[in-house]
Write a protein that holds these residues in place. Structure first.
Motif, short mmCIF file in Angstrom:
data_model
loop_
_atom_site.label_atom_id
_atom_site.label_comp_id
_atom_site.label_asym_id
_atom_site.label_seq_id
_atom_site.Cartn_x
_atom_site.Cartn_y
_atom_site.Cartn_z
N PRO A 247 4.96 5.58 -17.68
CA PRO A 247 3.82 6.20 -18.38
C PRO A 247 2.49 5.93 -17.71
O PRO A 247 1.57 6.70 -17.82
N SER A 248 2.40 4.80 -17.00
CA SER A 248 1.13 4.48 -16.35
C SER A 248 0.69 5.55 -15.37
O SER A 248 -0.49 5.67 -15.06
N VAL A 249 1.65 6.33 -14.86
CA VAL A 249 1.28 7.41 -13.95
C VAL A 249 0.42 8.42 -14.69
O VAL A 249 -0.62 8.85 -14.22
N LEU A 250 0.88 8.81 -15.88
CA LEU A 250 0.12 9.78 -16.67
C LEU A 250 -1.10 9.12 -17.30
O LEU A 250 -2.17 9.68 -17.31
N PHE A 251 -0.91 7.90 -17.82
CA PHE A 251 -2.02 7.22 -18.49
C PHE A 251 -3.13 6.89 -17.50
O PHE A 251 -4.30 7.00 -17.81
N GLY A 252 -2.75 6.41 -16.32
CA GLY A 252 -3.76 6.00 -15.35
C GLY A 252 -4.61 4.90 -15.90
O GLY A 252 -5.81 4.84 -15.66
N PHE A 253 -4.00 3.99 -16.68
CA PHE A 253 -4.81 2.99 -17.39
C PHE A 253 -5.16 1.81 -16.51
O PHE A 253 -6.29 1.51 -16.24
N ILE A 254 -4.16 1.13 -16.04
CA ILE A 254 -4.42 -0.01 -15.17
C ILE A 254 -3.25 -0.17 -14.21
O ILE A 254 -2.09 -0.17 -14.62
N ASN A 255 -3.54 -0.24 -12.94
CA ASN A 255 -2.51 -0.31 -11.92
C ASN A 255 -2.27 -1.77 -11.56
O ASN A 255 -3.14 -2.43 -11.01
N LEU A 256 -1.09 -2.25 -11.89
CA LEU A 256 -0.77 -3.66 -11.65
C LEU A 256 0.24 -3.81 -10.51
O LEU A 256 1.04 -4.73 -10.50
N ARG A 257 0.18 -2.86 -9.57
CA ARG A 257 1.13 -2.90 -8.46
C ARG A 257 0.87 -4.07 -7.51
O ARG A 257 1.71 -4.39 -6.68
N PHE A 258 -0.31 -4.69 -7.61
CA PHE A 258 -0.61 -5.80 -6.73
C PHE A 258 0.06 -7.10 -7.20
O PHE A 258 0.11 -8.08 -6.46
N LEU A 259 0.55 -7.14 -8.45
CA LEU A 259 1.17 -8.35 -8.97
C LEU A 259 2.57 -8.53 -8.38
O LEU A 259 3.33 -7.56 -8.23
N PRO A 260 2.96 -9.77 -8.07
CA PRO A 260 4.27 -10.01 -7.44
C PRO A 260 5.41 -10.05 -8.46
O PRO A 260 6.17 -11.01 -8.53
N THR A 261 5.52 -8.98 -9.24
CA THR A 261 6.63 -8.91 -10.21
C THR A 261 7.91 -8.54 -9.49
O THR A 261 7.90 -8.08 -8.33
N LYS A 262 9.01 -8.70 -10.18
CA LYS A 262 10.31 -8.37 -9.59
C LYS A 262 10.35 -6.90 -9.19
O LYS A 262 10.84 -6.54 -8.10
N GLU A 263 9.83 -6.03 -10.06
CA GLU A 263 9.83 -4.59 -9.81
C GLU A 263 8.96 -4.25 -8.60
O GLU A 263 9.34 -3.45 -7.74
N ASN A 264 7.77 -4.89 -8.54
CA ASN A 264 6.87 -4.61 -7.42
C ASN A 264 7.44 -5.11 -6.10
O ASN A 264 7.28 -4.47 -5.05
N LYS A 265 8.08 -6.27 -6.14
CA LYS A 265 8.70 -6.78 -4.91
C LYS A 265 9.78 -5.82 -4.42
O LYS A 265 9.92 -5.56 -3.22
N GLU A 266 10.56 -5.29 -5.36
CA GLU A 266 11.60 -4.32 -5.01
C GLU A 266 10.98 -3.07 -4.40
O GLU A 266 11.49 -2.50 -3.42
N LEU A 267 9.86 -2.64 -4.98
CA LEU A 267 9.17 -1.45 -4.50
C LEU A 267 8.65 -1.66 -3.08
O LEU A 267 8.79 -0.80 -2.21
N TRP A 268 8.03 -2.83 -2.83
CA TRP A 268 7.52 -3.13 -1.49
C TRP A 268 8.68 -3.16 -0.47
O TRP A 268 8.53 -2.70 0.65
N LYS A 269 9.78 -3.73 -0.90
CA LYS A 269 10.94 -3.82 0.00
C LYS A 269 11.46 -2.42 0.35
O LYS A 269 11.74 -2.10 1.51
N LEU A 270 11.57 -1.56 -0.67
CA LEU A 270 12.04 -0.19 -0.45
C LEU A 270 11.09 0.57 0.47
O LEU A 270 11.51 1.30 1.37
N GLN A 271 9.78 0.40 0.22
CA GLN A 271 8.77 1.09 1.03
C GLN A 271 8.94 0.70 2.50
O GLN A 271 8.93 1.56 3.39
N LYS A 272 9.11 -0.58 2.73
CA LYS A 272 9.25 -1.07 4.09
C LYS A 272 10.52 -0.51 4.74
O LYS A 272 10.50 -0.08 5.91
N GLU A 273 11.61 -0.47 3.98
CA GLU A 273 12.88 0.03 4.52
C GLU A 273 12.81 1.51 4.83
O GLU A 273 13.30 1.97 5.87
N VAL A 274 12.22 2.30 3.90
CA VAL A 274 12.08 3.74 4.13
C VAL A 274 11.27 4.01 5.37
O VAL A 274 11.64 4.83 6.23
N GLU A 275 10.15 3.30 5.51
CA GLU A 275 9.28 3.52 6.65
C GLU A 275 9.97 3.10 7.95
O GLU A 275 9.80 3.73 8.99
#
Length: 1573
Positions: A247-275
């Motif tokens: 929902p944060s995509v539509l809400f655009g309320f607060i972007n917490l992608r900089f936090l080292p959560t499990k989900e964000n770490k997974e996202l960073w890992k995927l980004q690196k692998e795709v690239e």
């Protein structure tokens, strides 16, 4: 070591200051981002009639969106309903607010649009000002980077131009074979499944296979790889998509992608692998390219991207579109990720939904299949290159269009306004608004598509889109406008190819296991999305709350009152007028001779302000705003107001809570009304007469005590302090009458209440500034302890009564006030709802306690004080004491004290009215609790505290007559109405519906007690009595009240003051100035917060040209940002340097108005004054106001033409010394030509002249002064002077230490010159010719620092020596430096133009013949030098020493049609003004002195734009002196020497407060050989 330690401390101080500045910058940035910007956007839209749900701070409408949200339906029966349940809040709001409404998600403001007309305008807008929402770009960055789907501006435009040609129809038809090949692979797979299944029917989940199909096509067609190769890429992109689809995509309320959560770490890992995987594809292609030339068929999309990327990141060695730090590989990666994602995912979904719809509608499935078979016959799949046949598939086309209408992959089309505003039709959208088009709703709108809009009816597209609906612009399956999907042709072709082959081979039906639940994979809301931001939001909410409470609300109240003509002392933030109240305050008089004066010294600030502002004024104590009222008319209206909207001041209620709780004296609203209704009947006349016996009994006890004292004393006269005994009397009465206890029982209660009263009776009660009762101070601890003890004792009285009630029935005489309170309390704390008036958590015991505390306090204290003051007045006026005693004796005869039940007799005792002069209550207070209250003609805003100072009202001569301050009871012979003009202003018991309930009780008790006391005793004032009434919550006869203040409030307020001050200085004031000018059509470069445009100024800065070929070009490179902005915004524009706002002016009309303005409200820029203080102090060049005016009046007469001609000999003498020096150099040089750097000699010349002419000293004496001034000038001449960003002169840097040392040295040397002159004056050696400028300064300075008041213009602390020093420094600097530079530049120009040099020399020779240098006193001859005058004027035009003329607006003013706000700095850039072709003609940059042959007025269109010596009232005082010196020096030099430019000269004018040659002026100097005529 010590110095090193000091430096370390200072360094730490610097660190803290920087930390504070950064923190404050963040706070202001957050305020703008979280509050100001969203509110601005909403207001702009509301003015255009666009409304929406009201947002809450800081979540906006998110909570409502979460509440309304629900799962989409899961049954096929509700197939047409799911779209509205996907985002049900949109559906709800659309029904409520119409097809266009705004809503908020946190700080983001959104505009929902479903109006076809507005959609059309969005589609027609081709500018880059409408782009992707920035919050979406940031959120989807790991998935899409800066690719075409999520970029804006030139980045997006570049990618569109790069990719669009590759997706034209002519190109994509080459990819048909790939599409067929990939589809055939799927067909083979499905046929295999069908063969293996029973009955020839296979149940398949088609999603994965179709995604594999489109992924394979995009991999081969665009990147030259197979699906097998790209399989992992697509899988990881899909995983990233699933993670980001919150929902944060539509809400655009607060972007917490900089936090080292499990989900964000997974996202960073995927980004690196795709690239990494995409980079491998790229590297493989680059390797292939290097091995061999690229074949034609290899020129696929990847190759185009590789070849085109370099032009985006590098552009001829420059920065390129994406900036110098943008890696070319990153650009390629981002483009590729977008192609992979968009080219595969959306096409696959479109095919999937189309097959589902055809499965649900077998008639249309069969119709399309038949059409395919008829068109291609048996040629499938071999004839797909025939595009004409593909176009003939009408039924398939209609099905695809209908499928895209009902189930288009894109649910939203979004835009964000990136410019200041964008006009779309009649609507103007402000910057920052996010526009949302909900395509699912647009495509199902019955108004557009008809009543069958929700049904699957492909035939509606038989005539195309324009025939299918009313508003074709509202059909946007591929987006709209210039951001329409580039790959729509590719997608449609692929869909048709795949569907043709699949439908030709298979028949489709819906499985019974299918669950219909469409979801938005990127835009659905997460259930727990917002949890992380709560701490931050709470903190920010507190900051906003404090801003409103501490600044906005007080200012709003003051403005409302000021509009009604009510003024008062100006408050300072955040203390209001407290400091003034404390300064004015003084002790009350302590002598009986001043008996009538004490009231005005009790609160002297009221008396002072009353005299200054009248009988109604406002003042401030911290954040509290108060209205002082002494007009009987307004007092009457306050009394007549019976609503609950006027109550007790809330700050008083809080402060007095320990003493009075929520009792009747301090409560408001229904709580107060309940208690009044409960208690009032108990104080009716019929009730209180039953208490006479108690009053008599208590008074008789005091009488016996006093008789005992009198009997024991000598002479039958006892000296008694009556306060305690009278208090004991009234306390005993209230205890027995109201609570059924004796004084002995209530003694401790009242004693502790008195102690609490003394603790609370502080100025802070009236100030209402800061309640620090929560702090664990010794005083607060004592207060809490007393409160607990008092409540414990009163509770014991209550418990005893309750116990008695339980034991036996209550007798009629036991129905006292306590019993009434006990019986009535329950109805206040419990009602039918269980809540009652006081709320569900209010304890019944607490209510009873509070009411009892109020009765104890009010019923005892005020009555005892009234009796005490009355006895004092009677003791002071024995005639009235005897008169009253006689009246008592006559009335009651010998029946005292037995006939006090005769109320009629008691009513006859009307003689004494002490309540007017010494009423216990000094103030009547009210606070406006509603939004506003109208009292007569006045409207009082919510929150204002109204104060009626009863002591002043009761002593007002306008009401009570000239004897108002005297004790004259006879004025009341005819009652109150006859005693004064305005009876409503007599308020000893208060006024209105809050008048004292117990006034009848108090008056009865007073009369009873006074009758008995006066019948038994005679009273006189003791010689030891000290008259000192003080306000201890009531008016008490007590000498002084000890005070202890806490320093915590000072610390808090100081910190908050700094915060607010910084907010005003760093944000509010700059924005206000800019908005005022922008409303007048003045614009400029957009500033960044804190730094303004300084970064742009620094980037634009460059070194001026150093070649004579570019002689006329140096001005634009001196301050290149002015040149750039002038071209962009015109000759008048606004720019910012940090917090300072500047107005660049290049319009002659406005310059004329600046010149005509003679007021002191246009002065020197204050920040420049501070920066240049070490060099110029408060001298005439940098001072403002009266200081500047004084110095101008002092110095101006000394530079009149009649005075300066006496200095010609000095000029001649100094120039002759230079001539001899140069002749010596020429003699010693070869060929009679010497190469000289003339700067030093010219500066020495002018320095010698100013030293001798103005200060009577030689250059040798002043040499060091000028040298050190020049060093200081160099140190101070930094860009920061013009920038005015941050003055760090207080820091102990090496440079600042050096400046301080130079300042001290210069002042020491000038002081020596001054001391020497003063010593000469004392000896009496001052001759008439010694009356030079220094003497004038010495004699005039005293009048500036001292006058009849001892203060003078410069203030009492300004040292006379400092004033003299500052004036002298200014004369030294201005009189030497600017003149020498003018001579230097003029000689350079003449050296560059030998024809003019010879013409001027000939003119000099002809005028003076062989009389040089002996005839310079002849001013007429000097005026005849026309050619020389023209050359000097042209030199001042092209190379005037002054580069800028600056002013600061010190008060708002009007200049022509423009209104300039206070604080704006005006800059006139002289080199541009003096080279403006519109004013000076096409030869404006050329050296053409003859333009001045007819004077300045003939030389240009606008003479007011020629300002080499400044303009207006601040024009240079010494211009006559400078021009005379320039002419004298040039005459002598040109008559002796010939000048040519040295080949070693480097032309590089630089700005160092004045225009200087950076490398000096090198000239070839030779002697002129004269021949006699």
């Amino acid at each position: 070591m010590e110095a090193e330690g000091q430096w370390q401390i200072s360094e730490r101080g610097i660190c803290w200051s920087m930390v504070f500045m950064v923190a404050w910058s963040i706070i202001i940035l957050l305020y703008v981002k979280l509050w100001y910007s969203p509110q601005r956007i909403r207001k702009v839209l509301q003015k255009q009639g666009i409304n929406g749900p009201k947002p809450s701070f800081p979540f906006g409408n998110i909570s409502e969106m979460q509440q309304v949200n629900q799962l989409a339906p899961v049954s096929l029966e509700a197939l047409d309903e799911w779209a509205y349940s996907l985002y049900p809040y949109f559906h709800t709001w659309r029904q409520r607010y119409g097809p266009a409404f705004m809503y908020s998600t946190g700080i983001k403001q959104h505009l929902y649009v479903e109006i076809p007309e507005l959609i059309k305008w969005i589609g027609l807008n081709k500018s880059l000002d409408l782009g992707r929402p920035k919050h979406l770009i940031k959120t989807l960055k790991p998935l899409l980077g800066d690719g075409i789907l999520m970029s804006n501006g030139l980045q997006w435009a570049f990618q569109r131009n790069l990719l669009a040609p590759e997706l034209f129809q002519s190109k994509i038809k080459n990819w048909v074979d790939i599409m067929v090949e990939s589809t055939m692979a799927i067909i083979k797979k499905w046929k295999s499944h069908i063969t293996e299944s029973e009955g020839g029917i296979a149940e398949l989940v088609i999603d994965g296979d179709l995604k594999a199909l489109t992924a394979d096509v995009i991999s081969k067609a665009c990147f030259g790889t197979s699906y097998a190769q790209g399989n992992l890429i697509f899988a990881k992109l899909a995983t990233m998509q699933a993670i980001l689809a919150k929902p944060s995509v539509l809400f655009g309320f607060i972007n917490l992608r900089f936090l080292p959560t499990k989900e964000n770490k997974e996202l960073w890992k995927l980004q690196k692998e795709v690239e990494t995987m995409i980079l491998k594809v790229i590297k493989d292609r680059e390797a292939e390219n290097q091995k061999s030339s690229t074949h034609g068929n290899q020129k696929d999309l990847l190759q185009i991207i590789l070849e085109g990327a370099a032009s985006a990141t590098t552009d001829g060695g420059r920065k390129g579109i994406f900036g110098p730090r943008y890696n070319i590989n990153q650009l390629i990666l981002d483009i590729c990720k977008n192609i992979y994602f968009a080219g595969s995912e959306s096409t696959a979904l479109a095919i999937i939904w189309t097959l589902l719809l055809l499965a649900l509608h077998p008639d249309w499935q069969q119709r399309v299949r038949s059409e395919i078979m008829e068109t291609y016959d048996i040629m499938l799949p071999h004839s797909f290159h025939d595009m004409d046949k593909l176009r003939n598939l009408k039924a398939l086309t209609m099905v695809i269009q209908e499928s895209l209408r009902l189930y288009g992959p894109s649910t939203m089309a979004t835009r964000e306004v990136l410019a200041d505003e964008v006009k779309l039709g009649e609507h103007v959208l402000p910057k920052g608004i996010n526009v949302w088009l909900f395509t699912l709703a647009l495509h199902r709108d019955p108004d557009n598509w008809g009543p069958d809009a929700r049904e699957f009816k492909p035939e509606r597209f038989a005539g195309g889109v324009s025939a299918a609906c009313k508003y074709p612009q509202a059909y946007i399956p591929f987006g709209l406008g210039n951001r329409i999907c580039l790959g729509q042709n590719f997608a449609l072709l692929e869909m048709k190819e795949a569907l043709c082959l699949l439908l030709a081979n298979f028949s489709f039906a819906v499985s019974p296991n299918y669950r219909h639940c469409p979801v938005d994979g990127l835009l659905l809301m997460p259930k727990y999305e917002i949890r992380w931001s709560m701490v931050f939001i709470v903190a920010w909410s507190i900051i906003i709350l404090l801003y409103v409470k501490l600044w906005y609300s007080p200012q709003r109240i003051r403005k409302v009152l000021q509009k009604q003509g009510i003024n008062g002392p100006k408050p300072s933030f955040p203390f209001g007028n407290i400091s003034e109240m404390q300064q004015v305050n003084q002790l009350a008089p302590v002598s009986l001779e001043a008996l009538d004066e004490w009231a005005y010294s009790l609160y002297p600030y009221f008396h002072t302000w009353r005299q200054r502002y009248g009988k109604v004024f406002m003042y401030s104590t911290g954040i509290k705003q108060h209205l002082y009222v002494e007009i009987p008319e307004l007092v009457k209206w306050i009394g007549l107001n019976n609503s609950l909207d006027l109550g007790r001041p809330l700050h008083l209620s809080k402060t007095m809570k320990p003493l009075l709780g929520d009792g009747i004296l301090m409560s408001n609203g229904l709580q107060w009304a309940f208690q009044r209704n409960l208690l009032a009947p108990e104080f009716f006349q019929s009730k209180i007469k039953n208490w006479v016996d108690i009053m008599v009994e208590s008074t008789m006890a005091i009488i016996k005590k006093w008789e005992s004292h009198v009997t024991e004393s000598e002479g039958g006269i006892a000296e008694l302090v009556i306060d305690g005994d009278v208090k004991a009397l009234t306390e005993d009465v209230i205890s027995k009458t109201c609570f059924g206890t004796s004084y002995a029982q209530g003694n401790l209660i009242l004693a502790k209440l008195a102690t609490k009263q003394a603790v609370l009776a502080k100025p802070s009660i009236l100030f209402g500034f800061l309640n620090l009762s929560f702090l664990p101070t010794k005083e607060n601890k004592e207060l809490r302890k007393l409160q607990k003890e008092v409540e414990t004792m009163i509770l014991k009285v209550i418990k005893d009564r309750e116990a008695e009630n339980q034991k036996s029935s209550t007798h009629w005489n036991q129905k006292d006030l306590l019993q009434i309170i006990l019986e009535g309390a329950a109805s206040a704390t419990t009602g039918s709802s269980g809540k009652g008036i006081f709320g569900p958590q209010y304890n019944i015991n607490q209510l009873i306690l509070d009411m009892c505390k109020n009765m104890y306090f009010a019923g005892s204290e005020s009555t005892s004080l009234s009796i005490t003051w009355t006895l004092l007045l009677l003791a002071l006026h024995p005639d009235w004491q005897q008169r009253v005693r006689s009246e008592i004796m006559e009335t009651y005869d010998i029946m005292l004290p037995h006939s006090f039940h005769h109320m009629d007799k008691l009513r006859n005792l009307k003689a004494v009215k002490s309540l007017r002069l010494y009423g216990p209550s000094t103030m009547a207070t009210r606070e406006v609790l509603a939004d506003e209250v109208k009292l007569g003609e006045h409207v009082l805003p919510k929150g204002i505290n109204v104060w009626l100072f009863t002591l002043a009202l009761h002593r007002d001569p306008d009401n009570w007559g000239p004897d108002a301050r005297e004790f004259k009871p006879e004025r009341f012979a005819g009652g109150v109405s006859a005693a004064c003009k305005y009876p409503q202003a007599y308020i000893p018991f208060g006024l209105g519906n809050r008048i004292c309930l117990g006034q009848n009780f108090a008056l009865l008790e007073m009369k009873e007690a006074l009758c008995l006391l006066l019948a038994n005793f005679s009273f006189a004032v003791s010689p030891n009595y000290r008259h000192c009434p003080v306000d201890g919550l009531l008016l008490m006869p007590k000498h002084g009240i000890s005070e202890r203040e806490t320093c915590w409030s000072v610390v808090f307020i100081a910190a908050w003051s700094i915060i607010i001050l910084l907010y005003v200085k760093l944000w509010y004031r700059p924005q206000r100035i800019r908005s005022v000018l922008q409303k007048q059509g003045i614009n400029g470069p957009k500033p960044s917060f804190l730094f303004g445009n300084t970064s742009e100024m620094q980037q634009a800065h460059q070194t001026p040209p150093v070649s004579l070929e570019a002689l006329d070009e140096w001005t634009s490179s001196l301050f290149p940002y002015f040149h750039t902005w002038r071209q962009r915004y015109g000759p008048v524009f606004l720019y910012s340097t940090g917090t300072r706002q500047h107005l660049y002016v290049g319009i002659p009309e406005l310059i004329k108005w600046i010149g005509l303005n003679k007021s002191l409200d246009l002065g020197r820029a204050s920040y420049l004054t501070k920066t240049l203080k070490p060099l110029l102090g408060n001298g005439i060049l940098r001072s403002n106001g009266l200081q500047w005016a004084f110095q101008r009046n002092l110095l101006a007469p000394e530079f009149f033409q009649s005075k300066i001609k006496n200095w010609v000999d000095i000029m001649k003498e100094s120039t002759t010394a230079i001539i001899k020096k140069w002749e010596s150099h020429i003699t010693e040089s070869e060929g009679g030509i010497a190469e000289l750097v003339i700067d030093g000699d010219m500066k020495a010349l002018t320095a010698d002249v100013i030293s001798k002419a103005c200060f009577g000293s030689t250059y040798a004496q002043g040499n060091l002064i000028f040298a050190k001034l020049a060093t200081m000038q160099t140190a101070l001449a930094k860009p920061s002077i013009l920038f005015g960003f941050l003055d760090l002169r207080f820091l102990p840097t090496k440079e600042n230490k050096e400046i301080c040392k130079l300042q001290k040295d210069v002042e020491t040397m000038i002081l020596k010159v001054i001391k020497d002159r003063e010593a000469e004056n004392q000896k009496g050696s001052t001759h008439g010719n010694q009356r030079d400028l220094l003497q004038i300064i010495l004699e005039g300075a005293a009048s500036a620092t001292t006058d009849s008041s001892g203060k003078g213009i410069f203030g009492p602390r300004y040292n006379i020596n400092q004033l003299i020093l500052d004036i002298c420094k200014n004369v030294y600097f201005a009189g030497s430096e600017s003149t020498s530079l003018t001579i230097i530049w003029t000689l350079l120009l003449l050296a560059l133009h030998p024809d003019w040099q010879q013409r001027v020399r000939s003119e000099i020779m002809e005028t003076y013949d062989n009389l040089l240098p002996h005839s310079f006193h002849d001013m007429d001859k000097l005026r005849q030098l026309k050619a020389l005058t023209m050359v000097i004027q042209e030199s001042l035009r092209l190379y005037g020493p002054a580069v800028t003329a600056s002013r600061e607006v010190l008060a708002e003013m009007k200049l022509g049609e423009h209104v300039l706000p206070k604080g704006i700095n005006i800059w006139l850039f002289l080199p541009t003004l003096h080279r403006d072709p519109d004013n000076w003609g096409p030869d404006a940059r050329m050296f053409e002195p003859e333009r001045f042959v007819g004077g300045v007025s003939a030389a240009c269109k606008y003479p007011q734009a020629y300002i080499p010596f400044g303009l207006g009232s601040r024009i240079c005082l010494g211009q006559n002196f400078a021009l005379l010196e320039i002419k004298e020096v040039l005459c002598l030099l040109l008559s002796k020497f010939s000048f040519a430019v040295s080949p070693n000269y480097r032309h590089c004018p630089v700005y160092r407060m004045l225009l200087m040659p950076k490398y000096g002026v090198r000239l070839l100097v030779s002697k002129v050989h004269k021949t006699r005529a």
